[in-house]
Design a protein around this motif. Structure first.
Motif, mmCIF file in Angstrom:
data_model
loop_
_atom_site.group_PDB
_atom_site.id
_atom_site.type_symbol
_atom_site.label_atom_id
_atom_site.label_comp_id
_atom_site.label_asym_id
_atom_site.label_seq_id
_atom_site.Cartn_x
_atom_site.Cartn_y
_atom_site.Cartn_z
ATOM 1 N N ARG A 1 1.358 13.166 -0.145
ATOM 2 C CA ARG A 1 1.672 11.719 0.165
ATOM 3 C C ARG A 1 1.318 10.890 -0.990
ATOM 4 O O ARG A 1 1.890 9.911 -1.644
ATOM 5 N N PHE A 2 -0.082 11.101 -1.344
ATOM 6 C CA PHE A 2 -0.835 10.480 -2.431
ATOM 7 C C PHE A 2 -0.242 10.582 -3.692
ATOM 8 O O PHE A 2 0.225 9.569 -4.457
ATOM 9 N N GLU B 1 3.234 8.631 -4.086
ATOM 10 C CA GLU B 1 2.984 7.016 -4.139
ATOM 11 C C GLU B 1 2.753 6.916 -5.778
ATOM 12 O O GLU B 1 3.496 6.122 -6.214
ATOM 13 N N ASP C 1 -4.166 13.390 2.683
ATOM 14 C CA ASP C 1 -3.014 13.712 2.303
ATOM 15 C C ASP C 1 -2.408 13.755 0.913
ATOM 16 O O ASP C 1 -1.819 12.830 0.413
ATOM 17 N N ASP D 1 -6.182 1.726 0.376
ATOM 18 C CA ASP D 1 -6.211 3.242 0.744
ATOM 19 C C ASP D 1 -5.095 4.184 0.076
ATOM 20 O O ASP D 1 -4.906 5.456 0.359
ATOM 21 N N THR D 2 -4.253 3.450 -0.767
ATOM 22 C CA THR D 2 -2.884 4.014 -1.322
ATOM 23 C C THR D 2 -1.841 4.470 -0.451
ATOM 24 O O THR D 2 -1.020 5.179 -0.801
ATOM 25 N N ASP D 3 -1.940 4.394 0.828
ATOM 26 C CA ASP D 3 -1.010 4.662 1.816
ATOM 27 C C ASP D 3 -0.326 3.414 2.818
ATOM 28 O O ASP D 3 -0.459 3.185 3.472
ATOM 29 N N PRO D 4 0.671 2.683 1.904
ATOM 30 C CA PRO D 4 1.139 3.091 0.489
ATOM 31 C C PRO D 4 0.267 2.107 -0.471
ATOM 32 O O PRO D 4 -0.568 1.408 -0.153
#
Length: 264
Positions: free
Chosen positions: A132-133, A136, A129, A104-107
């Protein structure tokens, strides 16, 4: 990629209207997939020393253009089936080294400063977000890493809002619309230097408008209206002034806004 919108995939029906030829010509006139220069888009290439990350790759990663050019490829998506198909496509077209990640890329499950090319097209409008994306994406890039980023243009989204299915603007689809100024600010605030901007996709803006009118699934056989639009666009592109008219319309009502940027 979006579950309602699809991955901006071209119609793949075959027949006398030659939709694939029209889509390919439209893209080529905008500078996409230049095999002579090795550029996915003007100013954006990769070589054997590069590690390419395609985030939100969908099942047909745009980065497959670099499959036999880059040293290694990483495809990442929230959906496992997309990642599996993307990996298969990359291997089928000659990728040397492929890593597939469901995330989910988070992180992002990648080391800092580990990639040199990042492709994230038509993804930011889906994430909860964006700041935040982007953080990363910047974290995993090496100094000098280059980024190809795109989001739907606000002008096209405004048009879609009047006719699209309600789910088009609901999670997990388009949860936000970026003005051109907001998109640029997001990229710059993340610490990247913008090198190139581009507007693209009048053909696709109209295709989606007609798609909603036709009320059909994202699969052939395509409604006669969609086939007729593709044929009309192809006939226009084949005229002497076709490329010029396309450029004017792409800037007037683009489907997407794109940024090529660099990490200092």
């Amino acid at each position: 990629m979006p579950s309602v919108e699809g991955a901006a995939e071209p119609p793949t029906a075959t027949g006398p209207l030659e939709p694939e030829r029209t889509v390919a010509r439209d893209g080529a006139l905008s500078g996409w997939f230049n095999h002579e220069t090795g550029e996915l888009l003007p100013g954006y290439d990769a070589s054997g020393d590069d590690v390419v990350l395609d985030v939100g790759c969908g099942d047909t990663p745009l980065s497959s253009f670099f499959a036999n050019r880059a040293g290694s490829m990483i495809v990442a998506d929230l959906l496992a089936e997309n990642v599996e198909k993307a990996e298969s496509r990359l291997r089928a077209v000659g990728a040397r080294n492929v890593r597939a990640i469901v995330t989910d890329t988070d992180p992002l499950p990648l080391d800092s400063a580990s990639v040199t090319r990042v492709v994230a097209t038509e993804v930011l409008e889906h994430v909860p977000d964006p700041t935040r994306f982007m953080a990363e994406l910047v974290r995993v890039g090496r100094p000098g890493a280059r980024y190809l980023l795109s989001v739907p243009d606000a002008s096209s989204e405004a048009l879609q809002q009047t006719i699209a299915a309600p789910s088009y603007f609901e999670p997990p689809n388009h949860v936000r619309v970026f003005s051109r100024e907001a998109f640029e600010r997001l990229v710059v605030d993340a610490g990247l230097v913008i090198e190139h901007r581009k507007l693209y996709g009048f053909y696709w803006t109209m295709w989606w408008c007609f798609f909603w009118t036709c009320k059909q699934d994202l699969s052939p056989p395509w409604h006669p209206l969609l086939e007729s639009w593709t044929r009309t666009w192809g006939l226009l592109l084949d005229t002497e002034q076709g490329g010029q008219i396309k450029a004017v319309l792409d800037n007037a009502l683009p489907k997407s806004q794109l940024i090529v940027a660099r990490k200092p």
